[in-house]
Structures are given as structure tokens and as C-alpha cells.
Design an enzyme around this catalytic site. Sequence first.
Site, mmCIF file in Angstrom:
data_model
loop_
_atom_site.group_PDB
_atom_site.id
_atom_site.type_symbol
_atom_site.label_atom_id
_atom_site.label_comp_id
_atom_site.label_asym_id
_atom_site.label_seq_id
_atom_site.Cartn_x
_atom_site.Cartn_y
_atom_site.Cartn_z
ATOM 1 N N HIS A 102 -1.500 -11.957 0.614
ATOM 2 C CA HIS A 102 -2.340 -10.929 0.007
ATOM 3 C C HIS A 102 -3.124 -11.443 -1.193
ATOM 4 O O HIS A 102 -4.265 -11.039 -1.427
ATOM 5 C CB HIS A 102 -1.462 -9.748 -0.398
ATOM 6 N N TYR B 198 0.845 -1.198 0.000
ATOM 7 C CA TYR B 198 0.000 0.000 0.000
ATOM 8 C C TYR B 198 0.882 1.250 0.000
ATOM 9 O O TYR B 198 1.024 1.934 1.020
ATOM 10 C CB TYR B 198 -0.916 0.019 1.218
ATOM 11 N N GLY C 286 -17.115 3.054 -1.586
ATOM 12 C CA GLY C 286 -17.773 4.334 -1.334
ATOM 13 C C GLY C 286 -19.153 4.485 -1.929
ATOM 14 O O GLY C 286 -19.924 5.355 -1.512
ATOM 15 N N LEU D 16 -18.277 -1.107 1.561
ATOM 16 C CA LEU D 16 -19.195 -0.063 1.103
ATOM 17 C C LEU D 16 -19.117 0.131 -0.409
ATOM 18 O O LEU D 16 -19.459 1.190 -0.931
ATOM 19 C CB LEU D 16 -18.887 1.253 1.831
ATOM 20 N N SER E 197 -13.636 -3.555 1.195
ATOM 21 C CA SER E 197 -14.550 -2.780 0.336
ATOM 22 C C SER E 197 -16.007 -3.047 0.702
ATOM 23 O O SER E 197 -16.849 -3.294 -0.181
ATOM 24 C CB SER E 197 -14.307 -3.097 -1.148
#
Length: 325
Positions: free
Chosen positions: A130, A57, A213, A210, A208
Site C-alpha cells: 500500500h 479501509y 470528486g 476525478l 483519485s
Amino acid sequence: MELRKLGTSGIKVSPIGLGCMGITHASGTPMEKKDGVEVLRKAYEMGYTFFDTAECYTGIYPSGEIAYNEEVVGEALRPIRNNIVLATKFGVQHGGNHLIMDSRPETIRTSVEGSLKRLGTNYIDLYYQHRIDPNVAPEEVAGVMEELIKEGKIRAWGISEVNEEYLRRAHAVCPVTAIQNRYSMMARWYEPLFPVAEELGISYIAFSPLGNGFLTGKYDNHTKFEEGNDFRSIMPQYTESGYEKGRELLTLLHDLAEKKYATPAQISLAWMLAKKPFIIPIPGSRKPERLKENLGAAEIVLGKEEMAEIDEKLNTMEFDVFGGH
């Protein structure tokens, strides 16, 4: 606020965790380090105890320096290290427009030492693979995890974006504590893994939650995201057709939110918490007010009838969503 268990590890965390990725990666130009540190410390003060990061990240600060998410997270949480649960990941590098998977034992060894250094800690609570590396057997990865647990460098391990076969093979060698897969009202294709997680005593960490977003109701197809640095600029749910497909769900969320004196984001997260006791969503944000809103979802109760009604409606909907199957 009732804590949730991470598998059978004995580790307990806040029912909603914090996905820290957006501080430096995929959500626009990285925050200045001091600002990112401040946001994460405020999150802890609000009640977050579960923080998720990864070695890959990264972003580029305006100064040209590399923005390491683990460094920001480490600096923010070092003063309260023993009060929080820290998760990070290995096995992925960014190669331009694609991901490079590398879970060779020697790479894992190098990665864990790098993460420990950047985080400024001598142990990692939850260490994820990951992404699956097609060139390395799950048994081999699990064997290295078993060694790292014995050495005290990690307390537990997990796998992100995993399938049932890989999970079972890995779990047979060294018990998996958690999986971290995409999951939201718009992205339900991993629900067949729920019985497997239940059977094996594994937590499902939902990233994720939501819909990047979308389920907050704060963005639409006219929203301008920073091209190149904000992945939402190329996500299908923010195209005109994608937004139209999601409009019915947004209406449902707004109606429920009004009845519950909540927000659409809180209803989305409350739905997830009510689904299964082993699900822990990890939404992310740079805004303290949004972090507070997300954590407040843990106080919202959706009954069985309400859940059944929501699911019945979701079953009739189709979405264009990032990662969609």
C-alpha cells in the site's frame, strides 16, 4: 467494452475499475453493510469486473462496530468471485492523523491471511504494497510476493505510490504487474513513470482520477462534507482559493462535455484512457447512477488533436490539490 490487461499477467479487467474505499472509509459515515453490498453488486451488473479494496479501509458503523471494507467487498462479490478481479493491499495502518508503514515479512504474512478471511476467498488476484516502508528493502518485499504467488495465495502483485528506483529494484526480484499511484488532470506529477511502466510491461492503476470528486463539477468551495469522516472536508481543492485555481479546468471540462454529449467526469476519465493503453482509472462512488456514468466514459473517444489541445491547456494551469507536489 474493450477490456484492459493487467501488466503481463494475462489478467484482463474492465477499462474502468471500482475503488471501493468510500463504502466504509474517508467518504463520510460508513454505509450499512447491506447497502454497500447492494451497490457493489449493481456495479458488477453494469459491467465492472475490477474491484479495489485494502485492509486499512475501515470506519465505524453507527452501532460502534468496525466497518471492514474487505468484508463488504467479499460478501458482495462472493457469488461471482470467478468472474471478477479482486485487488487489496497490505502495509498501512492508520495511526490517528498519520499512516504507519509496516511491510516486514511477518506482517505481510499476517495481513494476507486476514484479507483472505475477510474477503471470503482463497486467492487474491492483485496484492499491493500500500505504501513504501522505508525500513524494509524492496527486494525483501518482492521475495515474499514471489513466495505468495508460488503458494497460490495471490496471482500477481503491485505497489502503490511507488517511485522508479523502488519499482525497478522490486521488479528485478519478482515482476510487478501494476502500480497504483494518484493520477488525474489535476495531479500529473507521476507522468515520468509512464515510460518505465511501458518498458517493464506494468499497468498504471490511477486512484483519485476525478480529483476526489472535484472534476465531476458537482462540488464547490461551499459544499459541506462530513468533518472527521469525509477527507474532502480538509482537501485544498475545496477551499476558496483552491476552487478558484480549478475553475478554468472545470470550464474546459464543461465545454468538452457539451460537445461530446457527456459529463465532465466522463471527459476526465476518457482523457486518462486515451493517454496510455496501460492506464486503468478506479474512481469510486456510493451512488449507482454515478458508477454508471463513470463506466460510460469508456465509450467516449478523444482524438489526438483533442488530447493535444487539452494537454496544452493543462500545462498552463496550477492547482491546489490533495497530495500535490
